[in-house]
Structure formats: C-alpha cells, structure tokens
Design a protein around this motif. Structure first.
Motif, PDB file in Angstrom:
ATOM      1  N   GLY A 306       0.813  -1.226   0.000  1.00  0.00           N
ATOM      2  CA  GLY A 306       0.000   0.000   0.000  1.00  0.00           C
ATOM      3  C   GLY A 306       0.837   1.262   0.000  1.00  0.00           C
ATOM      4  O   GLY A 306       1.794   1.413  -0.768  1.00  0.00           O
ATOM      5  N   SER A 308       2.937   2.287   2.138  1.00  0.00           N
ATOM      6  CA  SER A 308       4.346   2.041   2.488  1.00  0.00           C
ATOM      7  C   SER A 308       5.134   1.608   1.250  1.00  0.00           C
ATOM      8  O   SER A 308       6.322   1.887   1.130  1.00  0.00           O
ATOM      9  N   THR A 357       1.691  -5.931   9.241  1.00  0.00           N
ATOM     10  CA  THR A 357       1.126  -6.375   7.963  1.00  0.00           C
ATOM     11  C   THR A 357       1.583  -7.807   7.671  1.00  0.00           C
ATOM     12  O   THR A 357       2.783  -8.088   7.569  1.00  0.00           O
ATOM     13  N   VAL A 403      -7.503   5.482   8.939  1.00  0.00           N
ATOM     14  CA  VAL A 403      -7.129   4.320   8.117  1.00  0.00           C
ATOM     15  C   VAL A 403      -6.235   4.753   6.954  1.00  0.00           C
ATOM     16  O   VAL A 403      -5.305   4.041   6.570  1.00  0.00           O
ATOM     17  N   ALA A 404      -6.506   5.932   6.393  1.00  0.00           N
ATOM     18  CA  ALA A 404      -5.659   6.425   5.303  1.00  0.00           C
ATOM     19  C   ALA A 404      -4.360   6.955   5.897  1.00  0.00           C
ATOM     20  O   ALA A 404      -4.360   7.864   6.724  1.00  0.00           O
ATOM     21  N   SER A 405      -3.272   6.390   5.465  1.00  0.00           N
ATOM     22  CA  SER A 405      -1.980   6.759   6.034  1.00  0.00           C
ATOM     23  C   SER A 405      -1.522   8.114   5.499  1.00  0.00           C
ATOM     24  O   SER A 405      -1.546   8.359   4.290  1.00  0.00           O
ATOM     25  N   GLU A 493      -9.440   5.312  -1.509  1.00  0.00           N
ATOM     26  CA  GLU A 493      -9.772   4.606  -0.265  1.00  0.00           C
ATOM     27  C   GLU A 493     -10.751   5.365   0.616  1.00  0.00           C
ATOM     28  O   GLU A 493     -11.540   4.746   1.325  1.00  0.00           O
ATOM     29  N   VAL A 610      -3.434  -4.702   8.273  1.00  0.00           N
ATOM     30  CA  VAL A 610      -3.901  -5.840   7.490  1.00  0.00           C
ATOM     31  C   VAL A 610      -3.131  -7.077   7.978  1.00  0.00           C
ATOM     32  O   VAL A 610      -2.106  -7.453   7.425  1.00  0.00           O
TER      33      VAL A 610
END
Ligand code: M6R
Length: 613
Positions: A306, A308, A357, A403-405, A493, A610
């Motif tokens: 994602g 990262s 993750t 949730v959205a980084s 997202e 996740v």
C-alpha cells in the motif's frame, strides 16, 4: 484485522471494554460484541455494525461484571452479521472466545468436530477454535489452559485470541501467533488488547507476547506465560511512551485531518536526535551499527504494501541516486510467493506503519531464511516487524489512527531520505557540499509543510468543485510518479472515487483514451528538470478537454494559463519534492471525501492493520 480487548480487575469491565473497542475500531468495524463474566454467569451481546451500535444494543441489558472480553470485526470468513460477530461460544456455551487472524485449516477441524457431535452456529473460522478448545477439554478432562495449548497446537494460521470460561470470572486466557497482542499490567487489574491504545489510559506498563505464547491472567497476581508446548516464559514489562492525548482528535473533526496537520511536528520528531543542530551530521543508530552491511550491499530489496510501498518506490530513487546501490521494490504479497533469487549480501528494507502487515511479515521471514540482512522502518514501537528484523529505524510519529496513512507516509520518506544521506556519506558517493546542502534543506521541510497547510481552505473549495467526478487521473514524473499513485490511492480509499496514478509520459500509451471534459487530471509539475516534459503531458490532456489541477512551485505564472486550477507549494530539492507534493493531495482527498459524506477515518471494507494475507 479485527480488534480484541479484555479486562480483569476490580472495576466494571463493560465501559472499559467499550472504550477499548472505540480505540480499536480502526482495525475493523463491521460487527462488534462483548462477553462479560458475572459470578457464575456469562453474558454475551453482539451486533452487526459499529461499536456505537453494540453500545446502544447493550443499554438496559445486564452488563455487570469485572471481567470480560470484546471484539470489533473485519470480516474474513462469513458475512458481517449478528451471528458471525464475536465472541463465539463453544458447544455447551461455557467457553467464549474472540479472535483476530485466520484459522487456515478450519474446514478440516470443523468437519471432524461435526462428526463428533458439535453444532455450529456461524460461518466463521473462529467458532471452530472455540468448539475445538471445549472438545479437547472435555475429552481429556483437563483445565482450560491445557486445552487451549492443545487446540492451538492443531491450528494452522494466525491468531490473537482471548478466552473466558463460564463460572471462572477470576481468569482470562490470551494467546497469539502472527497477530499482535499486548498485555497491560495495572494494580490488581490487567488488560488484553490488539495494541496499546485501550490500555494507555489505565497503565503504561505492557508485556508483548511472542508467537505461540499463552498468558493466563488472574486479577490479583502476575500473568503466567507459557508456550503452546508448555514451557514457562518470563517477559519483560515495557514502559509505553505514548499519551492518551495522542489517541484523541484534539478538536479536529477527523483523525485524518489531525494527522495531516500534525505533519510539521511529526517530521520534526522523526528528525529529532538524528540531524544535529548545525545540520552537519545525520546519524541513524541502526545504519551506524550496520554500516558495512549497507555499504557492501550489492542490492537492496524494499518490501512493503500500500502506501508504504509507495514510500519504498521513492526510497528506490533516493538510494540509487545517492548511494549508487541497485534497488528493487516489491509488493510483500508477491515477493513471498514467487521464489525470488536472494543473495546473502542483499539488504532488505521492510517498510510498515503498523509493523503488523501479514504479507510483509511473511516476506521478511523468507528473506531472513535466505540469509539476507533485514532492516525495518516501522512506526509502531515493539510491533512484530520491529521485532522480527535485524535492525531498523522507527518513524516516531505516534499512533496513526485514520485508516488512510498520511503522517506515517511522510515520516517514512523522511527516514528513507536520512538513511540515503547517511549511507551515501559513508560510501562517499555524495560530495560533502551536496550532502550539507541537502541536509539543510531536509531540515527546512517541516516549515514548508506548514506553509502548504495554510492552503487548506482553498483546497477545500477546489474539492467542492470535483465531487461530481467518478474517475480521477494523477500524473507525475521522477520522484513525483510514486506521489501520483499515492494521491490516487488516498482518493479511492476514502472517497470511493476510482482513481489511477501514472508516470505522466505513460499516459499516451493508453490512459489518454479516458480523457474527456469530465475527467479531472491532477498533474504534479513542480520546478525541476522534468518540468517542461510534464507541461507537454499536461498540454496533451488540455487538447482533449481534460480538467487540470496542477501542483506547481510557487510563482509559476505560466501554469496559470494552462491549468484550470493551480495549487502552489514551496520549492525544494527534487529528491525531497514528495514530502511536499503529497500534502495538497492528502487534503484534496480528505475534503472530497468529507463533501461526499464518507466515513473518512473508517472507510468501508478497509482496516488499518492488514494482519491477514
Ligand atoms: O501498516 P502498513 O504500512 O504495513 O500498511 C500497509 C498498507 O495496508 C497501508 O499503507 C494501506 O495501504 C493504507 N490504508 C493506505 O492509506
């Protein structure tokens, strides 16, 4: 995904558990439930939907009890409904269990249990574990802890569980493998949680269980920790450094907005103690202690998922430009299953905000088994990835709840930039003069981010214009190509608008067919050596009536005549551009999502960590 929380002590468990679930809701929010031990009774309440719905459901019901377990779910097996919500019962309803993870061999175990007379209520893999524990307990006439040990010995997969038994309000049992679990240690009270956020209000002392460890937690004595194989363990108590205020919105309507606005501070925190006051030195202890590994590396492999992974792509550009080491960036989920060629002198960098993750953890395992040196860039202190890597650097941005980084991403970029400069200086692949110029500029980045944030109101107005859109295209080149992908990911997202990020020059190889007067195109065209080329790409969009939002450097008069809308940002070195260009894209996504009345902090179908593959 899923959040689990447990409490045993002298206070009412219910309010503590519900509050804990609110903290953990970022991990999943499609159903929630609670089990409370009240003397010889055990009450279970569970509902589809958010924690608030569970709380409302429990109003006027008996929620007394000083021990309990609770769960917020992100569905893997079985649709989100009341029956599939946790806790799950055993056959006799004497055992209640909550679970985060996946029991991979649940079908085989379930068939066997059905043949032996068990009746299943739900479609979940979790119920299988609850039933299995009781089946083993009854069959062997053993105590609950021994039954949990034997049952866990039979399951394949990942789990963090908490188990309670009717008639035993004095004891909770918790265990973990490949899913996170923290044990909070208070005065005559103990907490179990997927992370420290439900615990920190009550105690800053925690124990992190290792894989295949079980904790038997009583009210008045220290938890007993044993492995599945019944070996007793002693685990160190760790003092947490986060504060409750870091877990609150601090006056912002959403965590995401708070976290976007936190970035000047979090970037400074990330640099603190690493770049000296005169901007002459950058020291990352993990790099300093392993400098030979990095300097002698023939190749660096970056593993992430994602956002990262997008940071990893920028890491590739930085490490190749400054350190002259070839870099490959891989999705952890692909790497772990594709039998990659690895050499013992490979250095692997694993990037993860959560440090939990599942795919990245598995990819790390694979790299370690192949003999590679693995360096972690994580935000969550004490997380599984932080513990399973040889060394690493924390990003130090505090808990990221949305949730959205956002702030974790910019700190990952900052860490990669500092790492690249450290290694390059050590390898002498950068001139001293350039090194010092870059370090000074890096130090100015938080102030520049602060200036960009002042454009929030105008970005909000811009967002209002584009809520009609069903699709977006993001374009960038060089260091800004991964930012185009990150901008698109942020938008999809949280707003559920379809968006794609492309290297600008690739557009004419296909995506240009999508351009019409309805299509918004966000083009990153800052003042760097790619500028003229991106202008040409923008002209191609304009010629097809696309609507252009351009992210440009301050005082770019030319772009005002070309683009429909222009967002200006301060100039910086090309290599640090992503630290600035991503900020307006975060704000744009945020405001579009808010205008569309989306649940920004808890977008549908997503979870923050996740922990399943
Ligand atoms: O915790 P991690 O950084 O390993 O998480 C990786 C992705 O799941 C994460 O970045 C995800 O893409 C975010 N929702 C993006 O905003």
């Amino acid at each position: 995904m899923c959040g689990i929380v447990g409490y045993i002590g002298c206070r009412d468990a219910f309010p503590i558990l519900i509050k804990g679930l609110y903290h953990l809701e970022y991990r999943g929010y499609d159903s929630a439930g609670v089990a409370l031990a009240n003397g010889g009774e055990m009450n279970i309440y569970k509902t589809k939907g958010r924690v608030s719905e569970l709380e409302a459901f429990c109003k006027n019901r008996d929620v007394s009890g000083t021990a309990g377990i609770a769960h917020t779910r992100w569905a893997t097996h079985g649709e989100p409904n009341n029956i599939n919500a946790h806790p799950h019962y055993s056959e006799s309803k004497n055992i209640a269990l909550i679970h985060n993870g996946i029991i991979e061999n649940y079908v085989v175990i379930k068939d066997r249990l059905i043949q032996n007379g068990c009746h299943f209520q739900s479609d979940t893999d979790t119920e299988v574990l609850a039933q299995l524990i009781e089946y083993i307990k009854e069959l062997n006439n053993i105590d609950l802890c021994a039954a949990v040990q034997l049952a866990l010995g039979q399951v394949i997969g990942a789990y963090a569980i908490a188990v309670m038994e009717k008639g035993r309000p004095d004891r909770l049992i918790a265990a973990r493998k490949s899913s996170p679990l923290a044990l909070g240690v208070g005065e005559d009270e103990f907490f179990i949680a997927s992370d420290a956020s439900p615990i920190i209000e009550y105690t800053n002392k925690v124990i992190y269980l290792e894989d295949e460890e079980i904790a038997v937690v009583y009210r008045h004595e220290a938890p007993k920790i044993v492995t599945i194989g019944n070996i007793e363990k002693t685990r160190e108590i760790i003092q947490l450094e986060i504060s409750l205020s870091q877990l609150e919105k601090g006056g912002y309507p959403h965590f995401m907005l708070k976290e976007i606005f936190d970035q000047p501070r979090t970037l400074r925190d990330c640099m603190r103690g690493r770049i000296d006051a005169d901007c002459k030195q950058v020291v990352l202890s993990g790099i300093r202690d392993h400098k030979e590994r990095f300097c002698n590396a023939k190749r660096i492999i970056i593993l992430a998922c994602g956002t990262s992974w997008h940071a990893g792509l920028i890491g590739e550009y930085l490490l190749e430009e400054f350190c002259r080491i070839p870099v490959e960036v891989e999705y952890s989920s692909e790497f772990r299953y594709r039998n990659p060629v690895m050499y013992p002198d490979d250095v692997v960098i694993a990037i993860s905000q959560s440090g939990e993750t599942a795919d990245t953890l598995a990819a790390i395992d694979l790299a370690r088994r192949a003999g590679a040196f693995v360096y972690g860039i994580c935000n969550v202190v004490g997380s599984s990835i932080a513990r399973n890597t040889h060394s690493g650097s924390y990003t130090h941005v505090g808990p990221e709840i949305g949730v959205a980084s956002t702030k974790a991403f910019t700190a990952q970029l900052m860490t990669l930039a500092m790492m690249s400069l450290c290694i390059a200086r050590e390898k002498k692949t950068i001139s001293e003069e350039r090194f010092l110029r870059l370090l000074e500029e890096l130090n100015r980045i938080p102030d520049k981010v602060e200036r960009i944030l002042r454009a929030d109101e105008s970005i909000k107005n811009l967002a209002g214009i584009f809520t009609y859109a069903h699709n977006f295209i993001y374009l960038g080149r060089g260091y800004n190509y991964p930012i185009a992908m990150e901008g698109a990911l942020k938008l999809k997202e949280i707003s559920y608008i379809h968006a794609e990020g492309y290297p600008a020059a690739e557009m004419k190889h296909g995506p240009i067919a999508l351009i019409d007067s309805e299509m918004p195109v966000v083009a990153i065209a800052t003042d760097n050596e790619m500028y003229e080329k991106v202008i040409s790409n923008i002209q191609e969009v304009k010629a097809r009536n696309g609507r252009i939002i351009a992210i440009v450097s301050e005082n770019d008069a030319a772009m005002k005549d070309i683009a429909d809308y222009v967002i200006e940002i301060p100039a910086t070195e090309d290599c640090f551009d992503p630290l600035l260009t991503v900020i307006p894209l975060q704000l744009l996504s945020y405001h579009i999502a808010v205008t569309k009345r989306r649940d920004v902090d808890r977008p549908r179908n997503l979870a923050k960590s996740v922990t399943v593959e």
